[in-house]
Motif scaffolding. Structure first.
Motif, PDB file in Angstrom:
ATOM      1  N   ARG A  88       0.850  -1.186   0.000  1.00 60.12           N
ATOM      2  CA  ARG A  88       0.000   0.000   0.000  1.00 60.12           C
ATOM      3  C   ARG A  88       0.889   1.240   0.000  1.00 60.12           C
ATOM      4  O   ARG A  88       2.031   1.200   0.465  1.00 60.12           O
ATOM      5  CB  ARG A  88      -0.906   0.046   1.243  1.00 60.12           C
ATOM      6  CG  ARG A  88      -1.861  -1.129   1.379  1.00 60.12           C
ATOM      7  CD  ARG A  88      -3.077  -0.974   0.487  1.00 60.12           C
ATOM      8  NE  ARG A  88      -3.898  -2.194   0.483  1.00 60.12           N
ATOM      9  CZ  ARG A  88      -4.978  -2.348  -0.257  1.00 60.12           C
ATOM     10  NH1 ARG A  88      -5.400  -1.361  -1.036  1.00 60.12           N
ATOM     11  NH2 ARG A  88      -5.652  -3.482  -0.248  1.00 60.12           N
ATOM     12  N   GLU A  90       0.429   5.496   0.932  1.00 61.80           N
ATOM     13  CA  GLU A  90      -0.479   6.529   1.435  1.00 61.80           C
ATOM     14  C   GLU A  90      -0.470   7.771   0.556  1.00 61.80           C
ATOM     15  O   GLU A  90      -1.453   8.507   0.496  1.00 61.80           O
ATOM     16  CB  GLU A  90      -0.111   6.906   2.868  1.00 61.80           C
ATOM     17  CG  GLU A  90      -0.514   5.837   3.871  1.00 61.80           C
ATOM     18  CD  GLU A  90      -2.013   5.527   3.797  1.00 61.80           C
ATOM     19  OE1 GLU A  90      -2.819   6.469   3.876  1.00 61.80           O
ATOM     20  OE2 GLU A  90      -2.365   4.335   3.641  1.00 61.80           O
ATOM     21  N   GLN A 105      -1.082   3.385  -7.091  1.00 65.59           N
ATOM     22  CA  GLN A 105      -1.189   3.208  -5.643  1.00 65.59           C
ATOM     23  C   GLN A 105      -1.356   4.604  -5.059  1.00 65.59           C
ATOM     24  O   GLN A 105      -0.423   5.415  -5.057  1.00 65.59           O
ATOM     25  CB  GLN A 105       0.048   2.507  -5.093  1.00 65.59           C
ATOM     26  CG  GLN A 105       0.194   1.082  -5.638  1.00 65.59           C
ATOM     27  CD  GLN A 105       1.336   0.328  -5.007  1.00 65.59           C
ATOM     28  OE1 GLN A 105       2.481   0.493  -5.398  1.00 65.59           O
ATOM     29  NE2 GLN A 105       1.023  -0.522  -4.025  1.00 65.59           N
ATOM     30  N   GLY A 108      -3.819   4.945  -0.219  1.00 63.39           N
ATOM     31  CA  GLY A 108      -4.061   3.650   0.400  1.00 63.39           C
ATOM     32  C   GLY A 108      -4.791   2.646  -0.452  1.00 63.39           C
ATOM     33  O   GLY A 108      -5.049   1.522  -0.007  1.00 63.39           O
ATOM     34  N   GLN A 109      -5.118   3.014  -1.697  1.00 64.92           N
ATOM     35  CA  GLN A 109      -5.838   2.122  -2.601  1.00 64.92           C
ATOM     36  C   GLN A 109      -4.921   1.671  -3.750  1.00 64.92           C
ATOM     37  O   GLN A 109      -4.019   2.407  -4.166  1.00 64.92           O
ATOM     38  CB  GLN A 109      -7.056   2.830  -3.192  1.00 64.92           C
ATOM     39  CG  GLN A 109      -8.133   3.143  -2.180  1.00 64.92           C
ATOM     40  CD  GLN A 109      -8.880   1.902  -1.731  1.00 64.92           C
ATOM     41  OE1 GLN A 109      -9.655   1.311  -2.474  1.00 64.92           O
ATOM     42  NE2 GLN A 109      -8.662   1.503  -0.486  1.00 64.92           N
ATOM     43  N   ASN A 110      -5.197   0.480  -4.269  1.00 67.88           N
ATOM     44  CA  ASN A 110      -4.466  -0.055  -5.421  1.00 67.88           C
ATOM     45  C   ASN A 110      -5.415  -0.169  -6.602  1.00 67.88           C
ATOM     46  O   ASN A 110      -6.418  -0.882  -6.533  1.00 67.88           O
ATOM     47  CB  ASN A 110      -3.885  -1.432  -5.101  1.00 67.88           C
ATOM     48  CG  ASN A 110      -2.829  -1.378  -4.012  1.00 67.88           C
ATOM     49  OD1 ASN A 110      -2.081  -0.407  -3.903  1.00 67.88           O
ATOM     50  ND2 ASN A 110      -2.757  -2.421  -3.192  1.00 67.88           N
ATOM     51  N   PRO A 143       0.103  -6.014  -6.012  1.00 68.34           N
ATOM     52  CA  PRO A 143      -0.576  -6.036  -4.712  1.00 68.34           C
ATOM     53  C   PRO A 143      -2.063  -6.316  -4.895  1.00 68.34           C
ATOM     54  O   PRO A 143      -2.572  -6.325  -6.026  1.00 68.34           O
ATOM     55  CB  PRO A 143      -0.343  -4.616  -4.190  1.00 68.34           C
ATOM     56  CG  PRO A 143      -0.227  -3.780  -5.425  1.00 68.34           C
ATOM     57  CD  PRO A 143       0.477  -4.660  -6.433  1.00 68.34           C
ATOM     58  N   ASP A 146      -7.874  -3.102  -5.553  1.00 65.93           N
ATOM     59  CA  ASP A 146      -9.176  -2.661  -5.041  1.00 65.93           C
ATOM     60  C   ASP A 146     -10.137  -2.281  -6.152  1.00 65.93           C
ATOM     61  O   ASP A 146     -11.351  -2.477  -6.018  1.00 65.93           O
ATOM     62  CB  ASP A 146      -8.985  -1.457  -4.115  1.00 65.93           C
ATOM     63  CG  ASP A 146      -8.074  -1.788  -2.948  1.00 65.93           C
ATOM     64  OD1 ASP A 146      -8.463  -2.627  -2.119  1.00 65.93           O
ATOM     65  OD2 ASP A 146      -6.971  -1.212  -2.878  1.00 65.93           O
TER      66      ASP A 146
END
Length: 352
Positions: A88, A90, A105, A108-110, A143, A146
């Motif tokens: 993750r 930020e 990225q 906090g989201q991918n 990763p 999302d």
């Protein structure tokens, strides 16, 4: 000449016109992807970005079978080592996966945008544009994803097999323009696919939102479904950072990007296509060249830009090194330092 040899002779652009899919067999009297109200960019059958569409299948055949000055890509093209992204981030970190594919990225989201990890950008496994370098991040090193954003349905942007693999592993939300959800759900029935219109805004989290905006392009998966699914660019906003992402576009007169720059800018970053632009008589309507990409960056009032859509799949006639060379010259002519607009190779990243 048998079918395979004919397709090889006609080249990658004819693959869309020849695609042997169920979608290519639909009647022009009905849109198989989207049925919705008429709007200023949908007439009940096809979508439009307000321009007169002048190029068709005969122009494709003229380009592919006429006299051409085509610089062939090499069998392989060296790139930096594959990236190993963190779980993750930020802030904001963007990795180029190759061609028009990116891992974002952010906050906090991918997110993946237009992920194409397959060997070919084609409806076929045996023919079509073949990648000359591996993805900038190996699938197993991605990763947990999302959300996936898809700009439009051309095979070098909407790769069903890649989407299916990501869905099996992570079951992400999939955000795309109107009609593209039908294409995805035909292959992945339980996909979390959401279809949005231009100007629609979706919140992925409290910190991160995505807005769909127009772009000068078109859509098709086969011979009879031209412009029956919508296409779009994305504006990503997170924690005060704005990023403008274009998958494909023509320049036209530049007025669209002047308007979007006024309405939504300035931007911390613009992610812009710089390849697949020759020959200009055929490609100019829908693919801008590096000089035009510099103009779009300035129109959007972007602090920086990164250039993609080059160096992985050969879709058009310019050689593999032409886009970065032309971008360097265009930036210099506009008085921009090279670091403000750099071409992106697979595996390279940008961080805010």
């Amino acid at each position: 000449m048998n079918r395979r040899k004919l397709l090889a002779a006609l080249g990658p652009a004819a693959l869309i016109a020849s695609a042997g899919t169920a979608w290519a067999a639909v009647s022009r009297s009905r849109n198989p992807y989207y049925q919705g109200p008429v709007s200023d960019h949908f007439d009940g059958l096809v979508f439009s970005d307000g321009r007169t569409v002048s190029k068709g299948l005969l122009d494709v055949l003229r380009w592919q079978t006429g006299k051409r000055e085509r610089e062939a890509f090499p069998e392989s093209y060296a790139t930096p080592p594959q990236d190993k992204p963190p779980a993750r981030v930020e802030g904001a970190r963007i990795v180029h996966l190759g061609h028009a594919s990116f891992l974002y990225q952010i906050a906090g989201q991918n997110l993946l945008i237009d992920p194409v990890l397959s060997e070919r950008a084609s409806p076929f496994t045996f023919i079509g544009p073949k990648r000359v370098n591996p993805p900038g991040v190996a699938f197993d090193d991605l990763p947990a994803i999302d959300a996936v954003l898809v700009t439009h349905n051309h095979y070098d942007h909407l790769d069903i097999e890649t989407l299916a693999a990501i869905h099996r592993r992570d079951r992400p939300r999939m955000i795309m323009p109107l009609g593209n959800d039908t294409i995805v759900k035909a292959r992945i029935p339980d996909a979390r696919a959401e279809a949005l219109d231009w100007s629609d805004r979706v919140s992925l989290t409290e910190r991160l939102s995505v807005t769909l905006v127009p772009t000068y392009h078109w859509s098709a998966r086969g011979a009879f479904d031209r412009r029956m699914a919508l296409w779009a660019s994305f504006i990503l906003e997170a924690d005060g950072t704005k990023i403008f992402h274009i998958g494909d576009t023509g320049f036209h007169d530049g007025s669209l990007y002047e308007r979007l720059g006024r309405e939504h800018g300035p931007f911390r970053l613009a992610v812009l296509p710089i390849g697949a632009y020759e020959p200009r008589w055929f490609m100019a309507d829908n693919h801008m060249n590096p000089e035009e990409a510099v103009k779009v960056m300035l129109a959007l009032r972007a602090e920086q830009a990164i250039g993609h859509h080059w160096g992985t799949f050969q879709l058009t006639d310019e050689g593999i090194e032409r886009p970065p060379q032309a971008l360097k010259a265009a930036a210099a002519a506009a008085g921009l330092p090279e670091e403000r607009f750099r071409p992106m190779r697979p595996g390279l990243s940008w961080e805010a």
